[in-house]
Design an enzyme around this catalytic site. Structure first.
Site, PDB file in Angstrom:
ATOM      1  N   ILE A   1       0.844  -1.202   0.000  1.00  0.00           N
ATOM      2  CA  ILE A   1       0.000   0.000   0.000  1.00  0.00           C
ATOM      3  C   ILE A   1       0.881   1.256   0.000  1.00  0.00           C
ATOM      4  CG2 ILE A   1      -1.844   1.230   1.212  1.00  0.00           C
ATOM      5  CD1 ILE A   1      -2.622  -1.575   2.410  1.00  0.00           C
TER       6      ILE A   1
ATOM      7  N   SER B   1      -7.336  -0.908  10.605  1.00  0.00           N
ATOM      8  CA  SER B   1      -7.947  -2.027   9.901  1.00  0.00           C
ATOM      9  C   SER B   1      -9.343  -2.292  10.436  1.00  0.00           C
ATOM     10  CB  SER B   1      -7.079  -3.268  10.135  1.00  0.00           C
ATOM     11  OG  SER B   1      -7.739  -4.425   9.703  1.00  0.00           O
ATOM     12  N   ALA B   2     -10.200  -2.783   9.561  1.00  0.00           N
ATOM     13  CA  ALA B   2     -11.548  -3.191   9.990  1.00  0.00           C
ATOM     14  C   ALA B   2     -11.480  -4.326  11.009  1.00  0.00           C
ATOM     15  CB  ALA B   2     -12.356  -3.627   8.778  1.00  0.00           C
TER      16      ALA B   2
ATOM     17  N   TYR C   1      -2.279  -9.716  15.671  1.00  0.00           N
ATOM     18  CA  TYR C   1      -2.135  -8.650  14.671  1.00  0.00           C
ATOM     19  C   TYR C   1      -3.262  -7.627  14.854  1.00  0.00           C
ATOM     20  CZ  TYR C   1      -2.882  -6.061  10.428  1.00  0.00           C
ATOM     21  OH  TYR C   1      -3.115  -5.028   9.562  1.00  0.00           O
TER      22      TYR C   1
ATOM     23  N   LYS D   1      -3.332  -3.487  16.171  1.00  0.00           N
ATOM     24  CA  LYS D   1      -3.953  -2.324  15.519  1.00  0.00           C
ATOM     25  C   LYS D   1      -4.860  -1.601  16.505  1.00  0.00           C
ATOM     26  CE  LYS D   1      -2.097  -2.530  11.530  1.00  0.00           C
ATOM     27  NZ  LYS D   1      -1.216  -1.472  11.071  1.00  0.00           N
TER      28      LYS D   1
ATOM     29  N   LEU E   1      -6.827 -13.670   0.060  1.00  0.00           N
ATOM     30  CA  LEU E   1      -7.539 -14.329  -1.039  1.00  0.00           C
ATOM     31  C   LEU E   1      -7.053 -13.902  -2.425  1.00  0.00           C
ATOM     32  CD1 LEU E   1      -9.907 -16.134  -1.965  1.00  0.00           C
ATOM     33  CD2 LEU E   1     -11.343 -14.075  -1.932  1.00  0.00           C
TER      34      LEU E   1
ATOM     35  N   ARG F   1     -16.601 -10.096   1.965  1.00  0.00           N
ATOM     36  CA  ARG F   1     -15.736  -8.994   2.378  1.00  0.00           C
ATOM     37  C   ARG F   1     -15.926  -7.792   1.454  1.00  0.00           C
ATOM     38  NH1 ARG F   1     -15.397 -12.298   5.670  1.00  0.00           N
ATOM     39  NH2 ARG F   1     -13.569 -13.153   6.754  1.00  0.00           N
TER      40      ARG F   1
END
Ligand code: NAD
Ligand code: WQD
Length: 339
Positions: A12, A124-125, A149, A153, A200, A231
């Site tokens: 990103i 993050s969601a 993880y 966050k 994925l 998602r």
């Protein structure tokens, strides 16, 4: 503005460097290359015509940070640097907390010492845990992330939320990403997992190119339309556009602001496979498999707040996300290692 981009050689971050430079900002990248390659920054330079500044180093290195902030007058920091492999975080929680939480604390301390108080943070969601309902607004309670993880966050969000309470010069954007996918339309930069992909879309792309044989679809008995997980996949360039807009907004607005960056619509695993097959013309062999531990059934964003406050919305649909992924993967079958 002169922006310090931590983790700017990563997936990103490298896309962010492109857009920042194209918007006229000066960029310095700080990255220890633990999950990336310097080649990504050479590719960025090919796209934008300008090489970003690059410092090879770690966000936990206090001395290096002090030198970096002394040598440059940064206006803001975009903080992407983190470890992100969910399964690995279960086996190595200390490494994840040290890198993701400890690294952010060192960085904020160096920022304070240098008088730099603007930060855009990659959240993050995952901080919502298993949501009570979808779509998820920013006001939804923080759930229990299902792995270290995700907890790292959530912890960083908590740490950053304290900063403007103590010193009102701080302005912080907490950007909660849904599922970033896709690649720059040039096919020059993209996601380059160093190992077997956990996520994925890179997995599907590597099956399509022949590096992996078959996709395991984790769970076909979820309470969703076709039984597979749903998602909110968002094109990485839309995601990054949200960062540039957040940067402008926090420039004028101290405190902590939270924004979801998602499209507001979900796709199932089987829909993703079909969409990829269509744009690539390749068959994706798959097998229905048991659920993956820690996965939730469905998760998608309510992006209304980001729309209203940032004037932002995702523009690229699923076909574009898949076409860009396939262009990157087919032109760089081995990622940055060859080609
Ligand atoms: P990435 O692994 O491609 O990029 C992270 C970069 O940070 C890498 O270049 C790595 O070398 C660097 N890095 C890691 N630890 C460092 C340290 N201590 N010092 C200096 N550099 C360090 O991952 P990404 O997908 O680009 O993710 C960027 C950010 O977005 C991360 O904070 C991640 O947690 C977050 N995020 C990612 C996703 C996703 O699905 N990709 C979703 C939500 C949030
Ligand atoms: C998507 C869907 C899987 C792989 C993870 C992190 C999250 C965030 C983004 C950083 C799910 C299914 C996957 C495979 C499959 N990262 N799947 N076979 O789990 O939504 O989110 O990455 O913050 O924190 O948890 O993304 O891409 O791994 O999975 O069937 O080989 O695809 O079960 O339904 P996820 P994902």
């Amino acid at each position: 503005m002169h922006i310090l981009v931590t983790g700017g050689a990563g997936y990103i971050g490298s896309h962010a460097v492109v857009q920042l430079q194209q918007a006229g900002h000066t960029v310095t990248v700080l990255d220890n290359l633990c999950n990336s390659a310097e080649e990504a920054l050479l590719r960025v330079a090919r796209i934008t015509g300008t090489a970003p500044g690059f410092v090879l180093g770690d966000v936990r290195d206090r001395q290096l940070l002090d030198e970096l902030f002394a040598d440059n007058r940064f206006d803001a920091v975009m903080h992407f640097a983190a470890l992100k492999a969910v399964g690995e975080s279960v086996r190595q929680p200390l490494r994840y907390f040290e890198n993701n939480v400890g690294g952010t604390i060192s960085l904020c301390q160096a920022m304070e010492r240098a008088g730099v108080f603007r930060m855009v943070f990659s959240s993050s969601a995952t901080v919502y845990g298993d949501p009570e309902s979808v779509p998820i607004p920013e006001t939804a309670p923080m759930g229990e992330p299902t792995n270290p993880y995700g907890r790292s966050k959530r912890m960083v969000e908590q740490v950053l939320t304290e900063l403007p309470r103590a010193d009102e010069r701080w302005s912080v954007a907490l950007l909660r990403y849904f599922n970033p996918v896709g690649a720059h339309e040039s096919g020059l930069i993209g996601e380059d997992p160093q190992d077997i992909p956990n996520n994925l879309v890179p997995y599907i792309a590597q099956v399509a190119i022949g590096r992996l044989e078959q996709l395991s679809v984790f769970g076909s008995d979820y309470p969703t339309g076709d039984g597979t997980g749903v998602r909110d996949y968002i094109h990485v360039d839309d995601l990054v556009d949200g960062h540039l807009r957040a940067l402008e907004v926090i420039r004028e607005r101290p405190g902590v602001q939270v924004w979801n960056l998602g499209t507001g619509r979900g796709y199932s695993v089987l829909e993703m496979i079909r969409a990829f097959e269509q744009v690539s013309g390749r068959e994706i062999p798959y097998r229905l498999s048991p659920r993956r531990a820690g996965d939730i059934a469905a998760c998608w964003a309510d992006p209304e707040k980001a729309g209203r406050e940032l004037g932002w919305q995702a523009r690229h649909g699923l076909e574009r996300m898949m076409a860009d992924t396939w262009r990157w993967q087919s032109r760089n079958p081995e990622g940055y290692r060859k080609g």
